[in-house]
Design a protein around this motif. Structure first.
Motif, PDB file in Angstrom:
ATOM      1  N   GLN A 147       0.846  -1.203   0.000  1.00 16.80           N
ATOM      2  CA  GLN A 147       0.000   0.000   0.000  1.00 16.80           C
ATOM      3  C   GLN A 147       0.876   1.246   0.000  1.00 16.80           C
ATOM      4  OE1 GLN A 147      -2.846   0.186   3.161  1.00 16.80           O
ATOM      5  NE2 GLN A 147      -4.091  -1.476   2.324  1.00 16.80           N
ATOM      6  N   LEU A 148       1.855   1.236   0.907  1.00 15.33           N
ATOM      7  CA  LEU A 148       2.757   2.395   0.996  1.00 15.33           C
ATOM      8  C   LEU A 148       3.443   2.619  -0.355  1.00 15.33           C
ATOM      9  CD1 LEU A 148       4.470   4.156   3.407  1.00 15.33           C
ATOM     10  CD2 LEU A 148       6.224   2.732   2.375  1.00 15.33           C
ATOM     11  N   ALA A 149       3.924   1.522  -0.928  1.00 19.05           N
ATOM     12  CA  ALA A 149       4.675   1.661  -2.177  1.00 19.05           C
ATOM     13  C   ALA A 149       3.787   2.127  -3.324  1.00 19.05           C
ATOM     14  CB  ALA A 149       5.342   0.334  -2.528  1.00 19.05           C
ATOM     15  N   ARG A 150       2.498   1.794  -3.249  1.00 19.41           N
ATOM     16  CA  ARG A 150       1.604   2.209  -4.353  1.00 19.41           C
ATOM     17  C   ARG A 150       1.003   3.583  -4.118  1.00 19.41           C
ATOM     18  NH1 ARG A 150      -1.989  -3.113  -4.856  1.00 19.41           N
ATOM     19  NH2 ARG A 150      -0.352  -4.578  -5.449  1.00 19.41           N
ATOM     20  N   GLY A 151       1.429   4.242  -3.019  1.00 19.90           N
ATOM     21  CA  GLY A 151       0.981   5.620  -2.827  1.00 19.90           C
ATOM     22  C   GLY A 151      -0.233   5.759  -1.931  1.00 19.90           C
ATOM     23  N   ASN A 152      -0.375   4.829  -0.985  1.00 20.70           N
ATOM     24  CA  ASN A 152      -1.488   4.942  -0.043  1.00 20.70           C
ATOM     25  C   ASN A 152      -0.928   4.799   1.366  1.00 20.70           C
ATOM     26  OD1 ASN A 152      -3.595   4.492   1.685  1.00 20.70           O
ATOM     27  ND2 ASN A 152      -4.585   2.899   0.441  1.00 20.70           N
ATOM     28  N   LEU A 153      -0.768   5.930   2.039  1.00 21.42           N
ATOM     29  CA  LEU A 153      -0.209   5.876   3.396  1.00 21.42           C
ATOM     30  C   LEU A 153      -1.348   6.069   4.379  1.00 21.42           C
ATOM     31  CD1 LEU A 153       2.091   5.790   5.400  1.00 21.42           C
ATOM     32  CD2 LEU A 153       2.551   8.192   4.949  1.00 21.42           C
ATOM     33  N   LEU A 154      -1.811   4.978   4.922  1.00 19.72           N
ATOM     34  CA  LEU A 154      -2.918   4.982   5.880  1.00 19.72           C
ATOM     35  C   LEU A 154      -4.085   5.842   5.356  1.00 19.72           C
ATOM     36  CD1 LEU A 154      -0.671   5.339   9.043  1.00 19.72           C
ATOM     37  CD2 LEU A 154      -1.883   3.282   8.360  1.00 19.72           C
ATOM     38  N   GLY A 155      -4.437   5.626   4.114  1.00 18.54           N
ATOM     39  CA  GLY A 155      -5.599   6.311   3.538  1.00 18.54           C
ATOM     40  C   GLY A 155      -5.262   7.643   2.880  1.00 18.54           C
ATOM     41  N   LYS A 156      -4.060   8.179   3.094  1.00 20.85           N
ATOM     42  CA  LYS A 156      -3.679   9.456   2.474  1.00 20.85           C
ATOM     43  C   LYS A 156      -2.920   9.170   1.185  1.00 20.85           C
ATOM     44  CE  LYS A 156      -2.563  13.700   4.912  1.00 20.85           C
ATOM     45  NZ  LYS A 156      -3.823  14.248   4.504  1.00 20.85           N
ATOM     46  N   ARG A 157      -3.218   9.924   0.143  1.00 18.50           N
ATOM     47  CA  ARG A 157      -2.529   9.669  -1.124  1.00 18.50           C
ATOM     48  C   ARG A 157      -1.131  10.273  -1.142  1.00 18.50           C
ATOM     49  NH1 ARG A 157      -2.570   8.233  -5.644  1.00 18.50           N
ATOM     50  NH2 ARG A 157      -1.855  10.110  -6.725  1.00 18.50           N
ATOM     51  N   THR A 158      -0.172   9.511  -1.602  1.00 16.31           N
ATOM     52  CA  THR A 158       1.199  10.019  -1.747  1.00 16.31           C
ATOM     53  C   THR A 158       1.687   9.612  -3.127  1.00 16.31           C
ATOM     54  OG1 THR A 158       2.278   7.999  -1.035  1.00 16.31           O
ATOM     55  CG2 THR A 158       1.650   9.522   0.711  1.00 16.31           C
ATOM     56  N   MET A 159       2.893  10.019  -3.474  1.00 14.88           N
ATOM     57  CA  MET A 159       3.457   9.523  -4.734  1.00 14.88           C
ATOM     58  C   MET A 159       3.738   8.027  -4.562  1.00 14.88           C
ATOM     59  SD  MET A 159       6.430  12.224  -5.574  1.00 14.88           S
ATOM     60  CE  MET A 159       6.241  13.970  -5.374  1.00 14.88           C
ATOM     61  N   ALA A 160       3.696   7.293  -5.649  1.00 20.96           N
ATOM     62  CA  ALA A 160       4.040   5.866  -5.562  1.00 20.96           C
ATOM     63  C   ALA A 160       5.569   5.744  -5.602  1.00 20.96           C
ATOM     64  CB  ALA A 160       3.420   5.126  -6.733  1.00 20.96           C
ATOM     65  N   LEU A 161       6.072   4.689  -4.985  1.00 21.20           N
ATOM     66  CA  LEU A 161       7.531   4.484  -5.014  1.00 21.20           C
ATOM     67  C   LEU A 161       7.912   3.718  -6.275  1.00 21.20           C
ATOM     68  CD1 LEU A 161       8.224   3.412  -1.328  1.00 21.20           C
ATOM     69  CD2 LEU A 161       8.824   5.593  -2.399  1.00 21.20           C
ATOM     70  N   GLU A 162       9.027   4.091  -6.850  1.00 17.09           N
ATOM     71  CA  GLU A 162       9.488   3.357  -8.026  1.00 17.09           C
ATOM     72  C   GLU A 162      10.289   2.134  -7.594  1.00 17.09           C
ATOM     73  OE1 GLU A 162      11.475   6.340 -10.336  1.00 17.09           O
ATOM     74  OE2 GLU A 162       9.592   7.471 -10.423  1.00 17.09           O
ATOM     75  N   THR A 163      10.456   1.205  -8.514  1.00 17.14           N
ATOM     76  CA  THR A 163      11.145  -0.049  -8.168  1.00 17.14           C
ATOM     77  C   THR A 163      12.548   0.212  -7.624  1.00 17.14           C
ATOM     78  OG1 THR A 163      10.074  -0.823 -10.148  1.00 17.14           O
ATOM     79  CG2 THR A 163      11.530  -2.351  -9.074  1.00 17.14           C
ATOM     80  N   THR A 164      13.272   1.115  -8.281  1.00 23.11           N
ATOM     81  CA  THR A 164      14.643   1.372  -7.825  1.00 23.11           C
ATOM     82  C   THR A 164      14.624   1.999  -6.427  1.00 23.11           C
ATOM     83  OG1 THR A 164      14.502   3.445  -9.030  1.00 23.11           O
ATOM     84  CG2 THR A 164      15.794   1.703 -10.040  1.00 23.11           C
ATOM     85  N   GLN A 165      13.562   2.723  -6.125  1.00 17.52           N
ATOM     86  CA  GLN A 165      13.485   3.327  -4.794  1.00 17.52           C
ATOM     87  C   GLN A 165      13.216   2.247  -3.736  1.00 17.52           C
ATOM     88  OE1 GLN A 165      10.496   6.297  -5.697  1.00 17.52           O
ATOM     89  NE2 GLN A 165      12.056   7.828  -6.148  1.00 17.52           N
TER      90      GLN A 165
END
Ligand SMILES: O=C(O)CCC(=O)C(=O)O
Ligand SMILES: [Fe+2]
Length: 470
Positions: A147-165
């Protein structure tokens, strides 16, 4: 080191991009350079990146204290902007650079330098800090990693993480010895990596690192699974075996400078039982009470230092051939058995019953040479035991681990797994840190097979180095 908050940082980046955009330079670059000039692909990448960053930051970058976005900023500043700067510098050095490209590049570099000079440019400490922040959030708040990596931090939208990140966060966890966290992040990275050629290198890195950590955590079974999966993926994707061999070899040779045990490929689970039973069935009736080499006589003696039964697996045995090939593939070392100038000794098969043990010892035999033991054909021109491979042929319910007291390492006995280590420094002298022994078996029947690999034939496979510490 960053001296400002992530908000200030995003403002600076936005301003910087605004400046570049307003000047119209990005458009002229797009029209002016293209692939006629140099690095058309690079230039398109730069423009894509600048536009993307601008877009992302204006959409989401202004969220104060968003840990995922802060992480992204630091990561981009450290790696991608650095790449852009290098490319722009290269463009400025080319003969046919257009005036528009020159203006764009100069403007960009000027602003970047200004930020860097004011010590606001992030460094690796900042990236480590930002990664640790994310690692902590995942652990403490039990946030599902995907979830965190896809841009969902406890219901808040964030940027998604890239594979290299994701891979870079896993590396930080590994550096900080947050072993299980590192395994989790490597595992996630592996799950999202594509099958394209660009991902192959990352895939190898993630599997290898994960295997090394799992081994360190006392899970050679999972460690070997990780490498096995890599092999299946690589072979499945049509990549030639040789490439994998080279990668494995480089990996093993690199870490060989620290004398640690290496994760070794385990046969696929469905082969384990038949391979192990085949070795036991061939040798069980030939077992005799084990000897040890003695320093003062020319021969070997029965000794309480080693309470077990053992025998040698004939070179022409099918399993001996299969295992020799496998070990050669993994270690990159020559493993042929020959009656003279041999590259390795036969597989010794050892069976320890309850209480069976092997007291701490070294596997190198340098004292034989001093005692002119060279008249034993096997040892002639074969040098010392450069490496040891132990294959574990059975599980042991309790006790029996192979232990390395000077290194504080213990290898549990797991059927099908194997341990490998070098006994000599790169300059050929004995590496005393590799003292090891087999602990007494408490419950169970311990079967192992040991292959001692000799120095002969390894000159180009593990070249000598003069440094006595390697
Ligand atoms: O039994 C073990 O675990 C270690 C055996 C060993 O060190 C050897 O055979 O040289
Ligand atoms: Fe040994």
């Amino acid at each position: 080191m960053i001296q400002c908050s992530s908000l200030q940082l995003s403002e600076i980046i936005i301003n910087m991009i605004d400046q570049v955009m307003k000047s119209g330079a990005a458009n002229s670059v797009q029209n002016g350079i293209e692939s006629r000039d140099i690095g058309g692909q690079n230039m398109n990448d730069i423009i894509r990146f600048v536009v993307e960053t601008e877009h992302k930051l204006s959409q989401e970058g202004r969220q104060v204290g968003n840990p995922v976005n802060s992480y992204q900023l630091v990561h981009r500043f450290l790696y991608e902007w650095r790449q852009i700067k290098d490319i722009l510098k290269m463009i400025l050095r080319t003969e046919h650079v257009t005036p528009e490209s020159e203006t764009f590049a100069n403007k960009f570099l000027h602003t970047a330098k200004f930020i860097q000079d004011s010590e606001m440019w992030p460094d690796t400490d900042d990236l480590q800090g930002a990664s640790l922040g994310l690692l902590r959030i995942v652990e403490i708040y039990q946030v599902p990693l995907y979830q965190l990596a896809r841009g969902n931090l406890l219901g808040k939208r964030t940027m998604a993480l890239e594979t290299t990140q994701c891979l870079s966060i896993a590396d930080v966890a590994q550096d900080m010895e947050m072993d299980w966290e590192a395994v989790k992040w490597y595992n996630y990275t592996i799950s999202i990596l594509g099958t394209d050629t660009a991902s192959q290198h990352l895939l190898t890195k993630a599997h290898m690192s994960m295997a090394a950590i799992l081994y360190k955590l006392g899970r050679p079974d999972l460690s070997a699974d990780s490498i096995q999966q890599l092999i299946v993926k690589k072979n499945g994707s049509g990549i030639h075996d040789n490439q994998l061999q080279t990668e494995l070899r480089n990996y093993l040779q690199k870490s060989s400078n620290k004398p640690v045990l290496h994760p070794l490929i385990r046969p696929p689970p469905k082969w384990i039982d038949s391979e192990m039973s085949s070795i036991k069935n061939t040798t069980v009736r030939k077992l005799t009470r084990s000897d040890v080499g003695s320093k003062d006589s020319k021969g070997t003696t029965k000794s309480n230092a080693r309470i077990s039964q053992s025998t040698w697996l004939p070179a022409e045995d099918k399993m001996s051939e299969v295992l020799c090939r496998r070990i050669k593939l993994i270690t990159g070392l020559q493993t042929d058995f020959k009656l003279k100038d041999t590259n390795s000794e036969l597989f010794q098969v050892i069976n320890y019953g309850i209480g069976g043990l092997h007291l701490p010892h070294h596997d190198y035999v340098s004292y034989y040479r001093k005692a002119k033991f060279e008249d034993v054909p096997l040892f002639q021109n074969s040098g010392d035991r450069i490496a040891t491979v132990i294959l574990y042929l059975s599980d042991v319910l309790m006790g029996g681990a192979t232990v390395f007291p000077k290194l504080n390492i213990h290898v549990p006995i797991v059927k099908g797994a194997a341990a490998v280590w070098y006994n000599l420094h790169r300059n050929g002298t004995p590496d005393t840190r590799l003292l090891h022994g087999g602990c007494p078996v408490i419950f169970g029947d311990k079967w192992i097979s040991t292959k001692w690999i000799r120095e002969a034939g390894q000159t180009f496979r593990r070249p000598c180095l003069l440094d006595p510490h390697l």
